[in-house]
Design a protein around this motif. Structure first.
Motif, PDB file in Angstrom:
ATOM      1  N   ASP A 204       1.016  -1.173  -0.018  1.00  0.00           N
ATOM      2  CA  ASP A 204       0.003   0.068   0.005  1.00  0.00           C
ATOM      3  C   ASP A 204       0.848   1.291  -0.083  1.00  0.00           C
ATOM      4  O   ASP A 204       0.367   2.195  -0.946  1.00  0.00           O
ATOM      5  CB  ASP A 204      -0.742   0.162   1.465  1.00  0.00           C
ATOM      6  CG  ASP A 204      -1.996  -0.775   1.224  1.00  0.00           C
ATOM      7  OD1 ASP A 204      -2.212  -1.495  -0.080  1.00  0.00           O
ATOM      8  OD2 ASP A 204      -2.799  -0.978   2.052  1.00  0.00           O
ATOM      9  N   THR A 207       2.312   2.692  -3.145  1.00  0.00           N
ATOM     10  CA  THR A 207       1.480   3.404  -3.912  1.00  0.00           C
ATOM     11  C   THR A 207       1.932   4.724  -4.201  1.00  0.00           C
ATOM     12  O   THR A 207       1.699   5.577  -5.245  1.00  0.00           O
ATOM     13  CB  THR A 207      -0.081   3.408  -3.348  1.00  0.00           C
ATOM     14  OG1 THR A 207      -0.471   2.149  -3.352  1.00  0.00           O
ATOM     15  CG2 THR A 207      -1.001   4.300  -4.151  1.00  0.00           C
ATOM     16  N   ARG A 257      -9.231  -6.832  -8.825  1.00  0.00           N
ATOM     17  CA  ARG A 257      -9.421  -5.529  -8.634  1.00  0.00           C
ATOM     18  C   ARG A 257     -10.679  -4.903  -9.146  1.00  0.00           C
ATOM     19  O   ARG A 257     -11.285  -3.976  -8.707  1.00  0.00           O
ATOM     20  CB  ARG A 257      -8.126  -4.875  -9.531  1.00  0.00           C
ATOM     21  CG  ARG A 257      -6.987  -4.520  -8.907  1.00  0.00           C
ATOM     22  CD  ARG A 257      -5.925  -3.906  -9.647  1.00  0.00           C
ATOM     23  NE  ARG A 257      -4.698  -4.495  -9.067  1.00  0.00           N
ATOM     24  CZ  ARG A 257      -4.002  -5.064  -9.807  1.00  0.00           C
ATOM     25  NH1 ARG A 257      -4.255  -5.446 -11.093  1.00  0.00           N
ATOM     26  NH2 ARG A 257      -2.581  -5.735  -9.434  1.00  0.00           N
ATOM     27  N   GLY A 261     -11.409  -2.950  -6.048  1.00  0.00           N
ATOM     28  CA  GLY A 261     -10.769  -1.649  -6.018  1.00  0.00           C
ATOM     29  C   GLY A 261      -9.358  -2.189  -6.394  1.00  0.00           C
ATOM     30  O   GLY A 261      -9.060  -3.162  -6.080  1.00  0.00           O
ATOM     31  N   GLN A 263      -6.549  -1.033  -4.197  1.00  0.00           N
ATOM     32  CA  GLN A 263      -5.648  -0.969  -3.164  1.00  0.00           C
ATOM     33  C   GLN A 263      -4.890  -2.350  -3.173  1.00  0.00           C
ATOM     34  O   GLN A 263      -5.596  -3.311  -2.820  1.00  0.00           O
ATOM     35  CB  GLN A 263      -6.276  -0.418  -1.716  1.00  0.00           C
ATOM     36  CG  GLN A 263      -5.212  -0.242  -0.707  1.00  0.00           C
ATOM     37  CD  GLN A 263      -6.016   0.515   0.247  1.00  0.00           C
ATOM     38  OE1 GLN A 263      -6.979   1.084   0.209  1.00  0.00           O
ATOM     39  NE2 GLN A 263      -4.946   0.886   1.297  1.00  0.00           N
TER      40      GLN A 263
ATOM     41  N   ILE B  91      -6.756   4.233  -6.331  1.00  0.00           N
ATOM     42  CA  ILE B  91      -7.563   4.210  -4.967  1.00  0.00           C
ATOM     43  C   ILE B  91      -8.188   5.269  -4.640  1.00  0.00           C
ATOM     44  O   ILE B  91      -7.848   6.467  -5.224  1.00  0.00           O
ATOM     45  CB  ILE B  91      -6.594   3.823  -3.887  1.00  0.00           C
ATOM     46  CG1 ILE B  91      -5.436   4.853  -3.646  1.00  0.00           C
ATOM     47  CG2 ILE B  91      -5.985   2.341  -4.219  1.00  0.00           C
ATOM     48  CD1 ILE B  91      -4.531   4.418  -2.292  1.00  0.00           C
ATOM     49  N   ALA B  95      -8.661   6.639   0.890  1.00  0.00           N
ATOM     50  CA  ALA B  95      -7.766   5.630   1.292  1.00  0.00           C
ATOM     51  C   ALA B  95      -6.361   6.055   1.046  1.00  0.00           C
ATOM     52  O   ALA B  95      -5.258   5.561   1.602  1.00  0.00           O
ATOM     53  CB  ALA B  95      -8.100   4.269   0.246  1.00  0.00           C
ATOM     54  N   PRO B 134     -11.738   8.277  -7.136  1.00  0.00           N
ATOM     55  CA  PRO B 134     -10.121   7.631  -7.284  1.00  0.00           C
ATOM     56  C   PRO B 134      -9.147   8.771  -7.609  1.00  0.00           C
ATOM     57  O   PRO B 134      -9.576   9.794  -8.404  1.00  0.00           O
ATOM     58  CB  PRO B 134     -10.442   6.814  -8.507  1.00  0.00           C
ATOM     59  CG  PRO B 134     -11.948   6.549  -8.813  1.00  0.00           C
ATOM     60  CD  PRO B 134     -12.523   7.913  -8.124  1.00  0.00           C
TER      61      PRO B 134
END
Lengths: 321, 258
Positions: A204, A207, A257, A261, A263, B91, B95, B134
């Motif tokens: 995460d 990202t 996904r 989603g 993540q 995301i 988030a 998003p």
């Protein structure tokens, strides 16, 4: 649908696919004869049960490894083959068949797993800097090298029968595996899966890019070790026991996904379930295709998977454009 | 409450980037690191954030060497907004902001504390309106605020921002600058790498001017932003004047004639 319900549904589907895999085949074996003391009961215990358990584990390993690698490399085209571990394990397996070591108990598994382990050590040595680039290049080098050596062994096979045995094994299948195979592979897979499931938070953080992740206190060097070890053990063991089954690791995280989603941490467990469902279902279908010999699982997966994936991509692009 | 660097040196493949930097950064101040491209600004900021280990010298937080702090403890104290506004997956904004809580998280899921910090950060940056959108669908200005909210969500004592204004229109640049200013006024140590001298003059309490890997000048605006310094470091001919409201403004006339 919320994520809890989705996960419950995936668990249910996994169970259904597992049961299907226990029953389906040239001979259907219904639950009432699972414990029977006859041919059906024997087929169930000696053939169907190990095959279904392996399908479940290998599918889960491939789906999870794909999700972790795509998250780590931040590239949706990554799959468990990018590390070169599958190719190396395959080389070990092929070497065992060529030298006849596969006739010893666990000979093939040991050779394949040792070869996978060697590739893990090489990868760790190559990509010591903790950067993604060294990691990908190292994987590519290993993959190419192992592929070339595998081709070389096939080319020097003493007779057509040996060559065909090697090629057949390489194509990936879950046929004629024993419970002993399951018990040998399971500890490696379990350890690998546990390592991979622990990477969620770090993935995460990635990202935000490497500097973002580092500034959040993530040790990228350690993450890379965990991933190489996790994928190496889990995928190495699955190749050692079933040959190379492609596509699951690539396609499953994409499907997941679309539901969960993007993540990275959120798709790890669902990708494992999705991989198990896909592998178990495909492996049940190959048994039901009429004909003298079964279609190899690895081939079936690619033949069914590729058009499906294409369709999905087209729909997805239409949806976002 | 200070971040200090002592005799900081850093080189990539024997190419020196920073040489013998000594500087002190105070909490409650908005410090701007200036210098032309390649002067070593980002390298200095990365050393302060503890994500780059200097070859010699130290960066320390209240006397503790930053590279020796446990990474999670360091991350709770020092937040970094990296260059390039990088985000990789589609995301939701919320988030993404929640990622700022990673150094505080133990076990699975978010605590009440996490949720409070996330919503405070989003309200401070006025990003609640697109919490569920998003990040890939945000405009540049929205995205910059969400990324800053991500840093604020970690509630660090120090906020380090590497070129937070890049690719933003003036209105959005001012939004970000005002947010950083607010944080400094609330007692946080704010350190930003900026390219825009005009903003540096108007918003900074303290300036650090780098030139070819060395510290050229540091201090208040009046000490650092002088026509002579700007000519030496940037090769530009610039004027400083007070506008009708008494604020110092900078006007760049052109390159210095050779």
């Amino acid at each position: 649908m919320n994520k809890r319900a989705l996960t419950a549904l995936l668990l249910l589907l996994t169970l259904a696919a597992f049961l299907l895999s226990l029953m389906a085949g040239k001979v259907w074996i219904w639950p009432n004869s699972w414990a029977a003391d006859n041919a059906d009961g024997w087929i169930f215990l000696e053939l169907r049960l190990p095959r279904a358990v392996l399908g479940l584990c290998i599918g889960a390993v491939l789906g999870l490894s794909g999700a972790v690698l795509q998250g780590y490399l931040r590239n949706p085209l990554a799959d468990p083959t990018v590390l070169g571990v599958s190719a190396s394990a395959a080389l070990g397996g092929v070497g065992a068949i060529y030298t006849g070591l596969n006739l010893l108990p666990f000979g093939l598994f040991t050779c394949a797993m040792l070869s996978a382990g060697l590739s893990i050590l090489l990868l760790l040595a190559i990509s010591r800097s903790g950067g993604v680039m060294g990691f990908i290049l190292g994987g590519m080098v290993l993959s190419t090298l192992a592929g070339a050596l595998t081709a070389f062994i096939i080319s020097i096979a003493p007779n057509p029968f040996a060559a065909s045995e090697i090629i057949n094994w390489l194509m990936g299948a879950l046929t004629d595996r024993l419970m002993a195979d399951v018990w040998t592979a399971l500890p490696f897979m379990a350890l690998g899966v546990a390592l991979l499931l622990s990477t969620g938070r770090a993935l995460d953080a990635l990202t935000l890019g490497e500097n973002g992740a580092k500034s959040l206190g993530i040790n990228l060097f350690r993450l890379q070790w965990i991933i190489v070890l996790g994928v190496g053990l889990a995928v190495g063991a699955s190749v050692a026991v079933s040959g190379v089954v492609g596509f699951v690791g690539l396609i499953v995280p994409h499907l997941i996904r679309a539901l969960y989603g993007e993540q990275p941490s959120q798709i790890l467990l669902p990708s494992a379930l999705g991989g198990a469902i896909l592998t178990l279902t495909a492996d049940s279908l190959v048994r039901l295709v009429p004909g003298p010999s079964e279609v190899r699982l690895g081939i079936a997966m690619a033949v069914l998977g590729a058009p499906f994936f294409l369709l999905l991509l087209l729909r997805y692009r239409k949806g976002t454009a | 409450m200070t971040l200090t660097v002592r005799n900081l040196c850093f080189a990539y493949a024997h190419q020196p980037i920073l040489e013998g930097i000594d500087a002190t950064f105070d909490a409650g101040k908005f410090t701007v690191i200036l210098g032309p491209n390649g002067a070593g600004k980002s390298t200095l900021l990365a050393s302060l954030a503890g994500i780059l280990k200097p070859q010699t010298g130290t960066a320390s937080l209240h006397g503790t060497d930053i590279t020796r702090m446990p990474p999670t403890a360091r991350a709770r104290q020092i937040g970094l907004l990296p260059q390039g506004a990088e985000t990789h997956w589609a995301i939701s904004s919320e988030a993404l902001v929640a990622l700022g809580r990673i150094p505080h998280m133990r076990g699975a899921g978010t605590s009440a504390d996490d949720r409070r910090a996330i919503s405070a950060a989003m309200s401070a940056t006025a990003t609640e309106g697109f919490a569920h959108r998003p990040v890939t669908l945000l405009s540049g200005g929205e995205r910059a605020r969400v990324l800053l909210a991500r840093v604020l969500a970690g509630e660090p004592e120090w906020i380090l921002a590497d070129e937070p204004l890049a690719n933003l229109d003036p209105g959005f640049q001012l939004d970000i600058l005002h947010l950083l200013r607010q944080q400094a006024e609330a007692g946080k140590g704010v350190i930003a790498v900026l390219h825009d001298l005009q903003y540096a003059v108007r918003f900074a309490d303290h300036l650090v001017l780098l030139h070819q890997g060395r510290l050229f000048a540091q201090g208040g605006v009046d000490d650092v932003i002088t026509p002579a310094n700007l000519a030496d470091v940037y090769g530009i001919d610039a004027n400083l004047f007070k506008d009708e409201e008494g604020a110092v403004q900078l006007f760049i006339k052109g390159k210095v004639r050779p």
